[in-house]
Design an enzyme around this catalytic site. Structure first.
Site, PDB file in Angstrom:
ATOM      1  N   GLU A   1       0.822  -1.217   0.000  1.00  0.00           N
ATOM      2  CA  GLU A   1       0.000   0.000   0.000  1.00  0.00           C
ATOM      3  C   GLU A   1       0.854   1.264   0.000  1.00  0.00           C
ATOM      4  OE1 GLU A   1      -0.546  -2.603   1.907  1.00  0.00           O
ATOM      5  OE2 GLU A   1      -2.620  -3.249   1.601  1.00  0.00           O
TER       6      GLU A   1
ATOM      7  N   PHE B   1     -11.614  -7.516  14.066  1.00  0.00           N
ATOM      8  CA  PHE B   1     -10.521  -7.951  13.206  1.00  0.00           C
ATOM      9  C   PHE B   1     -10.176  -6.855  12.198  1.00  0.00           C
ATOM     10  CE2 PHE B   1      -9.098 -10.199   9.283  1.00  0.00           C
ATOM     11  CZ  PHE B   1      -7.852 -10.562   9.768  1.00  0.00           C
ATOM     12  N   GLN B   2      -8.912  -6.507  12.132  1.00  0.00           N
ATOM     13  CA  GLN B   2      -8.388  -5.472  11.219  1.00  0.00           C
ATOM     14  C   GLN B   2      -9.051  -4.113  11.420  1.00  0.00           C
ATOM     15  OE1 GLN B   2      -8.267  -7.174   7.215  1.00  0.00           O
ATOM     16  NE2 GLN B   2      -6.230  -7.988   7.682  1.00  0.00           N
TER      17      GLN B   2
ATOM     18  N   LYS C   1     -17.590  -1.118   5.984  1.00  0.00           N
ATOM     19  CA  LYS C   1     -18.061  -2.102   5.011  1.00  0.00           C
ATOM     20  C   LYS C   1     -19.571  -2.026   4.792  1.00  0.00           C
ATOM     21  CE  LYS C   1     -17.316  -6.913   3.780  1.00  0.00           C
ATOM     22  NZ  LYS C   1     -16.595  -8.149   4.166  1.00  0.00           N
TER      23      LYS C   1
ATOM     24  N   MET D   1      24.028   9.325   1.852  1.00  0.00           N
ATOM     25  CA  MET D   1      23.877  10.641   2.455  1.00  0.00           C
ATOM     26  C   MET D   1      24.189  10.604   3.951  1.00  0.00           C
ATOM     27  SD  MET D   1      23.436  13.704   1.932  1.00  0.00           S
ATOM     28  CE  MET D   1      22.484  14.365   0.567  1.00  0.00           C
TER      29      MET D   1
HETATM   30  C1  LIG Z   1      12.430   5.994   5.099  1.00  0.00           C
HETATM   31  C2  LIG Z   1      13.701   6.658   5.438  1.00  0.00           C
HETATM   32  N1  LIG Z   1      14.548   6.074   6.320  1.00  0.00           N
HETATM   33  C3  LIG Z   1      15.735   6.666   6.609  1.00  0.00           C
HETATM   34  C4  LIG Z   1      16.080   7.855   6.039  1.00  0.00           C
HETATM   35  C5  LIG Z   1      17.401   8.520   6.387  1.00  0.00           C
HETATM   36  N2  LIG Z   1      18.246   8.584   5.182  1.00  0.00           N
HETATM   37  C6  LIG Z   1      18.346   9.694   4.427  1.00  0.00           C
HETATM   38  S1  LIG Z   1      19.306   9.486   3.082  1.00  0.00           S
HETATM   39  C7  LIG Z   1      19.645   7.900   3.500  1.00  0.00           C
HETATM   40  C8  LIG Z   1      20.530   7.061   2.647  1.00  0.00           C
HETATM   41  C9  LIG Z   1      19.968   6.789   1.310  1.00  0.00           C
HETATM   42  O1  LIG Z   1      20.724   5.779   0.703  1.00  0.00           O
HETATM   43  P1  LIG Z   1      20.635   5.486  -0.822  1.00  0.00           P
HETATM   44  O2  LIG Z   1      19.239   5.335  -1.229  1.00  0.00           O
HETATM   45  O3  LIG Z   1      21.563   4.381  -1.152  1.00  0.00           O
HETATM   46  O4  LIG Z   1      21.113   6.855  -1.472  1.00  0.00           O
HETATM   47  P2  LIG Z   1      22.572   7.515  -1.506  1.00  0.00           P
HETATM   48  O5  LIG Z   1      22.588   8.569  -0.464  1.00  0.00           O
HETATM   49  O6  LIG Z   1      23.568   6.444  -1.251  1.00  0.00           O
HETATM   50  O7  LIG Z   1      22.663   8.098  -2.872  1.00  0.00           O
HETATM   51  C10 LIG Z   1      19.013   7.558   4.707  1.00  0.00           C
HETATM   52  C11 LIG Z   1      19.136   6.254   5.380  1.00  0.00           C
HETATM   53  C12 LIG Z   1      15.146   8.439   5.162  1.00  0.00           C
HETATM   54  N3  LIG Z   1      15.362   9.625   4.579  1.00  0.00           N
HETATM   55  N4  LIG Z   1      13.995   7.814   4.852  1.00  0.00           N
END
Ligand SMILES: Cc1ncc(C[n+]2csc(CCOP(=O)(O)OP(=O)(O)O)c2C)c(N)n1
Ligand SMILES: [Mg+2]
Lengths: 171, 559
Positions: B53, B115-116, B165, B472
């Site tokens: 979803e 339920f749910q 529902k 990042m």
């Molecule tokens: C759902 C979620 N969890 C954690 C984060 C924290 N976060 C921001 S950037 C990042 C790394 C992203 O990694 P990737 O997709 O490999 O991109 P890259 O920075 O390596 O290009 C994380 C863990 C986030 N923004 N969103």
């Protein structure tokens, strides 16, 4: 920090209270009192909310409240041009006869009412400004307060000015 | 006059048709089965079955951003509904119009922990513009009409409708109300004329004006009014991440993006400006840097449809509440032609001295990848990103010239957004080239949607910038936590090429720089779903960078 009294007209349906209260908690406001009830209009309720906060924070909360679809009007009610009342019920110990007459005297002075009594206690009803209610409670404290319940403040503008005649925002 | 009797489920579908909905996303389940039963035989609405979803919500969001229409998705009660939560929050923070239907247990069971059963209304209160539980079938048509109206007008946002529902099965006369009447909702459109005059005077007077444009310009379709203003008075324009595409980045007045990973010249210009014209923006901390230093030399004009944004983070001199398109039209009538030669010279000099740059060596650099994507797509593709370093490179090194061609999770920064959003964008704009720039981390958050893309023959190109890191976060660890790479190394990555092949899609691996453009050519010529796994250097960083809490004109990586 200033205390503010805010009047909020809302649509009267489930979830409205949670929506409004949630806004205050999310933005770090502590609600000091909240009174809700029906109004002169069908399906419209009025909340009177007392909060503490600086001007800017209050402006933000007012705008956020205005954004809620269920909120019809929001107004800050200044004490200088409004009348306000609160109701309190105070249950106080009356274990000696001397106490009893002293308490009755105070009730008279404050134009309060005794609405329940037995050999151990009395229940007093008072209405007035918050200050008046506070003062009576302070005076009764030495006798031993068993229970206090307060409605929270409600307020109206003085004269013919009313909250419902304001528009929600400049339209 | 008598009306036809319809069930609640039929009413939902009739209302969707009245609202012109063509594509919806979702997954069925017990509490929403009556609605799915009607959809089974409905030919004018295409239902896309996603695999989660969250994917449905992001796809509806990508659809909305790419087309400008309201996105619609459906889930069942309980876990189906809670799986939508991230998608709703994402749309809420970026002001994206969605109408979301959730199944709910029958009204007589609500409140019994059936339920749910979950209180999805309670859960989504702070992340929806409005939400409803339908308690009487006779209210349903009105509620749906209100929901669409609220979602797309004023400051747009997601609206949720919880459908018990029994309401889906109950019958009533169907009548779509003529118009919406809501006494608690009246967005201000036209803007205060006196304020508009003052704003125009300030613009005519300014010596160092800068336009700071955001996502509001896109929601209001005000890109051409923005261009008129900038061209007429020669005002340089910087945009937020959400505003990319509102002003042609190929034009000499463009400063590109500002903020934490903005261009040096955008950040210098806004710091030195004597007038900031803020259009459809919200002074987010990723944009302003240290708030007390933001625009400290400048008067600020702030135009936005949401009164609550005015004065929220920054005190502004000339606030105008209204629809940007309308307000800008009026302002433009009062603007004098101006050259701003001196100011533009200063900016030109900054651009010459401090361009966006990276070491373009023999390695397969992520910035180079984006530049190649730009060339091969002639700047006309819809670029959808995930969240992380790759997102910032995609923002920096592609030159956006058309609104709604850069789609990215701004406010919430949701990893996993990009790929399902690209699916939604492609379904909304089948004639356009849709390219998803993702990261090895982000892609894995919603990679189950490969099945959705392959199954629906969606010609999307996904480019994974595979650096083996949650890049990042690793960059922040390198800069601010002594290179202690705590839980940011992605050692368990799958072979993405094999993964896509397992679903019957096409995968291409690119290890070397010279393999890139043939791979891109091939992917775009195949006209089907292709994933390109680009192995990039692990420790490449995004620069310039304003450290959190620093003023904008102090950037790392600018010399
Ligand atoms: C759902 C979620 N969890 C954690 C984060 C924290 N976060 C921001 S950037 C990042 C790394 C992203 O990694 P990737 O997709 O490999 O991109 P890259 O920075 O390596 O290009 C994380 C863990 C986030 N923004 N969103
Ligand atoms: Mg990565």
């Amino acid at each position: 920090m200033m205390r503010h009294t805010i009047a909020v007209l809302v649509k009267d349906h489930p979830g409205v209270l949670a929506r409004v209260a949630g806004l205050f908690t999310r933005r770090g406001f502590n609600i000091e009192s909240l009174a809700v009830g029906h109004t002169e209009e069908n399906n419209i309720s009025r909340m009177t909310i007392v909060v503490e906060g600086d001007e800017r924070a209050l402006e933000q909360i007012t705008k956020q409240l205005n954004k809620l679809i269920d909120v019809i009007r929001v107004r800050d009610i200044f004490p200088s041009n409004s009348v306000e009342r609160e109701l309190a019920l105070i249950k106080v110990n009356t274990n000696s006869l001397a106490n009893r007459s002293e308490i009755i005297q105070m009730v008279d002075i404050f134009r309060a009412k005794i609405i329940d009594v037995n050999s151990q206690m009395m229940t007093i009803e008072t209405t007035g400004t918050e200050d008046k209610v506070n003062a009576l409670i302070e005076l009764l404290k030495p006798f031993g307060l068993k229970e206090v319940v307060r409605t929270g403040k409600i307020a109206l503008f003085r004269g013919s000015k009313s909250v419902s005649t304001f528009k929600k925002q400049e339209e | 006059m008598s009306y036809m009797k319809l069930t609640g489920a039929q009413i939902v579908v009739e209302c969707l048709k009245k609202e012109g909905v063509k594509v919806i996303f979702g997954i069925p389940g017990g509490a929403i089965m009556p609605l799915y039963d009607i959809l089974y035989s409905e030919t004018s609405i295409k239902h896309i079955l996603t695999k989660h979803e969250q994917g449905a919500a992001h796809a509806a969001d990508g659809y909305a951003r790419a087309t400008g229409n309201v996105g619609v998705c459906i889930a069942t009660s309980g876990p189906g509904a809670t799986n939508l939560v991230t998608g709703l929050a994402n749309a809420y923070l970026d002001s994206i119009p969605l109408v979301v239907f959730t199944g709910q247990v029958s009204t007589n069971l609500i409140g019994t922990d059936a339920f749910q059963e979950v209180d999805i209304n309670g859960i989504t209160l702070p992340i929806t513009k409005n939400n409803y539980v339908v308690r009487e079938v006779r209210d349903l048509a009105r509620i749906i009409q209100e929901a669409f109206y609220i979602a797309r007008t004023g400051r747009p946002g997601p609206v949720l409708i919880d459908l018990p529902k029994d309401i889906q099965l109950a019958q009533t006369e169907f009548k779509y109300p003529e118009k919406v009447s809501l006494n608690g909702y009246k967005p201000t459109f036209s803007g205060h004329i006196q304020q508009i005059k003052i704003a125009a005077q300030e613009i005519n007077k300014a010596k160092k004006p800068v336009i700071y444009a955001g996502g509001g310009v896109i929601s209001s379709n005000a890109s051409s009014e923005l261009r008129d203003l900038a061209f007429q008075a020669n005002i340089p324009v910087t945009t937020t991440l959400m505003g990319l595409g509102t002003f042609p980045e190929t034009h000499s007045l463009s400063l590109g993006m500002l903020g934490m990973h903005g261009t040096a010249y955008a950040n210098y210009a806004i710091s030195a400006a004597d007038l900031i014209i803020a259009l459809g923006v919200r002074f987010d901390d990723r944009v302003t840097g240290k708030l007390s230093k933001f625009g400290s030399q400048a008067k600020i004009i702030h135009i936005d449809i949401d009164p609550a944004e005015i004065g929220k983070n920054v005190l502004v001199d000339i606030p105008i509440v209204g629809d940007l398109k309308k307000v800008l039209k009026k302002i433009n009538e009062m603007i004098e032609k101006k050259e701003n030669t001196e100011w533009l010279e200063i900016i030109k000099d900054w651009k010459r001295k401090y361009p966006l740059k990276y070491e373009n060596n023999q390695e397969l650099k992520p910035q180079y990848i984006i530049e190649e994507v730009y060339k091969i797509s002639e700047g006309k593709a819809v670029i959808v990103t995930d969240v992380g370093q790759h997102q910032m490179w995609a923002a920096q090194y592609y030159q956006y010239t058309i609104p709604r061609t850069f789609i990215s999770s701004g406010g919430l920064g949701t990893m996993g957004y990009g790929f399902p959003a690209a699916i939604g964008a492609k379904l909304g704009c089948p004639e356009k080239r849709v390219i998803c720039i993702s990261g090895d981390g982000s892609f894995q958050m919603n990679q189950q949607e490969i099945a959705t893309a392959v199954n629906n023959n969606l010609a999307i190109t996904v480019i994974i910038m595979n650096n083996g890191y949650l890049g990042m976060v690793r960059q922040w660890q390198e800069l601010f936590f002594n290179k202690r790479y705590s839980s940011t190394t992605l050692t368990g990555n799958p072979d993405f090429v094999k993964l896509i092949e397992a679903y019957g899609g096409t995968g291409i691996r690119v290890n070397k720089k010279q393999e890139l453009s043939p791979a891109l050519e091939k992917a775009l010529s195949l006209n089907k779903f292709v994933l390109i796994d680009c192995i990039i250097p692990g420790e490449e960083n995004v620069f310039p960078m304003v450290s959190p809490g620093s003023p904008l004109d102090q950037m790392i990586g600018v010399d």
